[in-house]
Scaffold this motif. Structure first.
Motif, PDB file in Angstrom:
ATOM      1  N   ASP A  77       8.088   2.903  -1.576  1.00  0.00           N
ATOM      2  CA  ASP A  77       9.415   3.189  -1.025  1.00  0.00           C
ATOM      3  C   ASP A  77      10.305   3.612  -2.192  1.00  0.00           C
ATOM      4  O   ASP A  77      10.763   2.773  -2.972  1.00  0.00           O
ATOM      5  CB  ASP A  77       9.979   1.946  -0.341  1.00  0.00           C
TER       6      ASP A  77
ATOM      7  N   THR B  54       0.823  -1.215   0.000  1.00  0.00           N
ATOM      8  CA  THR B  54       0.000   0.000   0.000  1.00  0.00           C
ATOM      9  C   THR B  54       0.856   1.264   0.000  1.00  0.00           C
ATOM     10  O   THR B  54       0.316   2.371  -0.110  1.00  0.00           O
ATOM     11  CB  THR B  54      -0.920   0.030   1.228  1.00  0.00           C
ATOM     12  N   THR B  55       2.171   1.123   0.141  1.00  0.00           N
ATOM     13  CA  THR B  55       3.063   2.281   0.188  1.00  0.00           C
ATOM     14  C   THR B  55       4.081   2.205  -0.947  1.00  0.00           C
ATOM     15  O   THR B  55       4.283   1.146  -1.562  1.00  0.00           O
ATOM     16  CB  THR B  55       3.817   2.347   1.523  1.00  0.00           C
TER      17      THR B  55
END
Length: 252
Positions: free
Chosen positions: A118, A115-116
């Protein structure tokens, strides 16, 4: 004799200064082995996502996310991204049922929460593997619906957080190549230290029921193949010998 010796020397000289051959250097982004599937149903507004691990994925991990944005009222899974073998090789398919439109995203940013994003997750991989580097999307024949069109985007992040992007409305006959210099964005972006990649395809504002398939993504670059040293050395010696013999012949 004069003609013969001059011919030997000239042949050696031409061989030594011949243009080097071009070879192709590649770096695999994803060969789409294994199995992975994400789907979304009409009207939920949710983004369904998952992460898969495989040695054939750059950074070792792939995140898939999909969202159905337009539907014809069907209660089944309307928009899907799926990785599965087709005809004996890995493949990623993007599909929408009748009356449906949606979007799918592929992210490469190492092992993290899908969901993120990086932006340093790949750790600084060098994409500058040769001359004229470009992305290559291996789309098989008839791998994209004829006369259909879809929106495509690519975003690349370096480990300093800089980003470059590309946007295109794909239509039949689109090029499978995307050169690095076609991406624009932050000044000082470093393709020698890439931290994350994200590709997106969307039919939200284009057409219903568009399906597509891709068998792999890689970076391709031209590379200069060196002339084999042993063969060059032999020809050089032969050429020098010819000049030496010619010099002795003139003295005589």
């Amino acid at each position: 004799m004069y003609t013969k010796l001059l011919g030997s020397a000239a042949a050696a000289s031409v061989t030594l200064f011949a243009l080097p051959a071009l070879a192709l250097t590649t770096l695999t982004i994803d060969n789409f082995d294994g199995n992975q599937r994400v789907t979304d149903v009409p009207g939920t507004g949710n983004v369904n996502m998952s992460q898969a691990a495989d040695d054939g994925i750059i950074g070792g991990f792939r995140d898939l996310s999909v969202m159905n944005t337009v539907s014809g009222g069907d209660s089944t899974d309307a928009t899907e991204l799926r990785v599965t073998p087709i005809a004996g090789e890995g493949a990623l398919t993007f599909s929408n049922i009748r009356g449906a439109r949606g979007e799918g995203t592929i992210t490469y940013d190492g092992n993290d929460d899908p969901t993120t994003l990086d932006t340093a997750g790949l750790g600084g991989i060098n994409f500058l593997i040769g001359d004229n580097p470009r992305f290559f999307f291996d789309v098989p024949p008839n791998g994209f619906d004829n006369d259909a069109n879809a929106f495509f985007s690519a975003d690349v992040y370096d480990t300093s957080g800089n980003r470059v992007s590309y946007r295109e409305n794909l239509s039949a006959g689109f090029s499978p190549f995307l050169a690095f210099d076609q991406l624009t964005g932050d000044a000082g972006f470093d393709f020698g230290s890439v931290g994350a990649l994200r590709f997106m395809i969307s039919t939200t504002d284009t057409e219903d029921n568009i399906d597509g398939q891709i068998n792999g993504i890689e970076i391709q670059a031209d590379d200069v193949a060196p002339i084999p040293l042993p063969a060059s050395g032999v020809l050089l010696l032969a050429g020098l010998g010819g000049f030496g013999a010619l010099r002795r012949f003139r003295k005589a």
